[in-house]
Design a protein around this motif. Structure first.
Motif, PDB file in Angstrom:
ATOM      1  N   VAL A 290       0.847  -1.187   0.000  1.00  0.00           N
ATOM      2  CA  VAL A 290       0.000   0.000   0.000  1.00  0.00           C
ATOM      3  C   VAL A 290       0.889   1.246   0.000  1.00  0.00           C
ATOM      4  O   VAL A 290       1.878   1.302   0.734  1.00  0.00           O
ATOM      5  CB  VAL A 290      -0.916   0.031   1.245  1.00  0.00           C
ATOM      6  N   VAL A 291       0.528   2.229  -0.842  1.00  0.00           N
ATOM      7  CA  VAL A 291       1.272   3.490  -0.901  1.00  0.00           C
ATOM      8  C   VAL A 291       0.294   4.643  -0.715  1.00  0.00           C
ATOM      9  O   VAL A 291      -0.928   4.466  -0.801  1.00  0.00           O
ATOM     10  CB  VAL A 291       2.023   3.645  -2.241  1.00  0.00           C
ATOM     11  N   ALA A 292       0.817   5.823  -0.469  1.00  0.00           N
ATOM     12  CA  ALA A 292      -0.027   7.003  -0.304  1.00  0.00           C
ATOM     13  C   ALA A 292      -0.743   7.333  -1.611  1.00  0.00           C
ATOM     14  O   ALA A 292      -0.146   7.273  -2.692  1.00  0.00           O
ATOM     15  CB  ALA A 292       0.812   8.189   0.153  1.00  0.00           C
ATOM     16  N   ALA A 293      -2.021   7.685  -1.509  1.00  0.00           N
ATOM     17  CA  ALA A 293      -2.794   8.036  -2.698  1.00  0.00           C
ATOM     18  C   ALA A 293      -2.166   9.230  -3.405  1.00  0.00           C
ATOM     19  O   ALA A 293      -1.790  10.220  -2.766  1.00  0.00           O
ATOM     20  CB  ALA A 293      -4.233   8.355  -2.310  1.00  0.00           C
ATOM     21  N   GLY A 294      -2.013   9.109  -4.713  1.00  0.00           N
ATOM     22  CA  GLY A 294      -1.476  10.192  -5.520  1.00  0.00           C
ATOM     23  C   GLY A 294       0.028  10.228  -5.625  1.00  0.00           C
ATOM     24  O   GLY A 294       0.573  11.060  -6.359  1.00  0.00           O
ATOM     25  N   ASP A 295       0.730   9.334  -4.948  1.00  0.00           N
ATOM     26  CA  ASP A 295       2.200   9.329  -4.956  1.00  0.00           C
ATOM     27  C   ASP A 295       2.693   8.379  -6.048  1.00  0.00           C
ATOM     28  O   ASP A 295       2.836   7.173  -5.836  1.00  0.00           O
ATOM     29  CB  ASP A 295       2.718   8.891  -3.583  1.00  0.00           C
ATOM     30  N   GLY A 296       2.960   8.942  -7.228  1.00  0.00           N
ATOM     31  CA  GLY A 296       3.362   8.128  -8.365  1.00  0.00           C
ATOM     32  C   GLY A 296       4.699   7.447  -8.186  1.00  0.00           C
ATOM     33  O   GLY A 296       4.890   6.298  -8.622  1.00  0.00           O
ATOM     34  N   GLU A 297       5.648   8.119  -7.544  1.00  0.00           N
ATOM     35  CA  GLU A 297       6.964   7.518  -7.322  1.00  0.00           C
ATOM     36  C   GLU A 297       6.865   6.327  -6.392  1.00  0.00           C
ATOM     37  O   GLU A 297       7.476   5.286  -6.626  1.00  0.00           O
ATOM     38  CB  GLU A 297       7.931   8.567  -6.747  1.00  0.00           C
ATOM     39  N   ALA A 298       6.095   6.477  -5.318  1.00  0.00           N
ATOM     40  CA  ALA A 298       5.930   5.368  -4.377  1.00  0.00           C
ATOM     41  C   ALA A 298       5.237   4.196  -5.063  1.00  0.00           C
ATOM     42  O   ALA A 298       5.577   3.032  -4.815  1.00  0.00           O
ATOM     43  CB  ALA A 298       5.129   5.828  -3.159  1.00  0.00           C
ATOM     44  N   LEU A 299       4.271   4.487  -5.914  1.00  0.00           N
ATOM     45  CA  LEU A 299       3.574   3.424  -6.640  1.00  0.00           C
ATOM     46  C   LEU A 299       4.551   2.654  -7.518  1.00  0.00           C
ATOM     47  O   LEU A 299       4.573   1.412  -7.523  1.00  0.00           O
ATOM     48  CB  LEU A 299       2.457   4.032  -7.494  1.00  0.00           C
ATOM     49  N   LYS A 300       5.377   3.365  -8.247  1.00  0.00           N
ATOM     50  CA  LYS A 300       6.360   2.722  -9.122  1.00  0.00           C
ATOM     51  C   LYS A 300       7.304   1.828  -8.320  1.00  0.00           C
ATOM     52  O   LYS A 300       7.572   0.685  -8.717  1.00  0.00           O
ATOM     53  CB  LYS A 300       7.169   3.794  -9.867  1.00  0.00           C
ATOM     54  N   HIS A 301       7.778   2.332  -7.195  1.00  0.00           N
ATOM     55  CA  HIS A 301       8.731   1.550  -6.388  1.00  0.00           C
ATOM     56  C   HIS A 301       8.067   0.335  -5.742  1.00  0.00           C
ATOM     57  O   HIS A 301       8.734  -0.672  -5.492  1.00  0.00           O
ATOM     58  CB  HIS A 301       9.370   2.441  -5.318  1.00  0.00           C
TER      59      HIS A 301
END
Length: 350
Positions: A290-301
């Motif tokens: 789970v990553v913070a909503a709207g955080d594209g970098e965190a999603l990629k990682h």
């Protein structure tokens, strides 16, 4: 259905498909199978649903055959308002129940409506935190007989896609759903992982055609139009879930959000934002991340370790399917709602 036998009315006052629609379509037949005397009311639902017509409401001045008051189970503001009219203006013997999935502060009007309910259910602890009234938390579930892992005799819905591994993202194509975050992550990652292909399944409505066109242009410029595929709204998403080795739900905001549960029940780990109830579904490091909503970098990682290690995706997918069967089977939701109905019926016993 015979209105004299019906004890629970589940109104559905919206024609367009929504998350509430999906919930009602999956839940109502299971409730009836469990012995609940329930019918739906309104447009936008399949003809096979247990239902009554609006004229049947004229019979609701009389109690059902059981002698108890009927329960009006609303999920939207207009449905709550209709229940108030039936109970308080037309003086029908009704008890009002509202299920809230909202992940935001309610307007004064909505708070007023909720304050008039006889009981309130929240679909997650997070949605319950926005309520100012006593409530019961009952999380949505999925039918694990329908959403289940792939079997050897299942047809492959994607034989023509490049790459033997598929990472999927479903839902309407729009900024709210974070489709752009998924596309950006795929543009960054797929050139390094040639075994994977991305699939985006979901409808593009007219007001979001420009948004979708921009995404396609980005994909074309990256030279990835054969590996990031828009397949539109499909008639049956279940075979696609079974084909996914990884599922991504990057929404910026949600009510509840069933898709990660459906995908995990089908054997795919899920990388999600923390929108809606997603964070309450995932066991981080075991069924997904789970990553913070709207955080594209965190999603990629969060996605990349699965692309780099398909065996990790397989292991986490197996655990995800077990986790949903044990914790989020729709039978658990039916049982929880039956408990709420039973407590309300105690108020109306003849």
């Amino acid at each position: 259905m015979n209105i004299r036998e019906i004890e629970i009315i589940a109104p559905h006052f919206k024609r367009r498909l929504s998350g509430v629609t999906t919930t009602v379509v999956q839940l109502a037949p299971k409730q009836v199978e469990a012995g609940v005397k329930l019918a739906t009311l309104g447009p936008g639902l399949p003809a096979t649903m247990p239902r009554i017509g609006f004229l049947d409401l004229l019979a609701c001045w009389k109690r059902p055959a059981s002698g108890r008051k009927r329960i009006w189970h609303a999920r939207r503001n207009n449905e709550m308002l209709a229940g108030l009219v039936l109970r308080d203006i037309l003086r029908m013997p009704m008890l009002l129940l509202f299920t809230s999935a909202a992940q935001r502060r309610h307007s004064r009007y909505t708070k007023w409506l909720i304050s008039k309910m006889d009981a309130v259910v929240a679909t997650s602890a997070r949605s319950g935190s926005y309520l100012d009234v006593p409530h019961t938390v009952i999380m949505h579930g999925v039918d694990t007989d329908v959403f289940r892992p792939v079997r050897a005799d299942d047809a492959d819905p994607a034989p023509a896609l490049d790459g033997r591994l598929i990472i999927g993202c479903t839902g309407r194509v729009r900024a709210q759903k974070g489709t752009d975050l998924f596309v950006d992550a795929m543009i960054a990652l797929l050139p390094h992982y040639p075994a994977w292909t991305a699939v985006i399944a979901g409808r593009v409505t007219s007001e979001h055609e420009g948004f979708a066109a921009d995404l396609r242009a980005r994909i074309d410029r990256a030279g990835l139009k054969d590996r990031i595929r828009f397949i539109g709204e499909v008639d049956d998403i279940k075979p696609w879930y079974r084909r996914f080795q990884l599922f991504v739900a990057p929404s910026r905001n949600e009510g509840f959000g069933l898709t990660p549960l459906e995908a995990m029940a089908s054997g795919a780990p899920a990388v999600t934002s923390d929108a809606g109830a997603y964070a309450e579904m995932i066991v981080p490091g075991r069924t997904g991340l789970v990553v913070a909503a709207g955080d594209g970098e965190a999603l990629k990682h969060a996605i990349e370790p699965y692309l780099a290690d398909p065996e990790r995706a397989r292991r986490h997918g197996e655990y995800a399917a077990r986790h949903v069967r044990e914790t989020f089977a729709i039978a658990n939701e039916v049982e929880g709602l039956n408990g709420v109905y039973a407590r309300l019926f105690l108020k109306s016993s003849p």
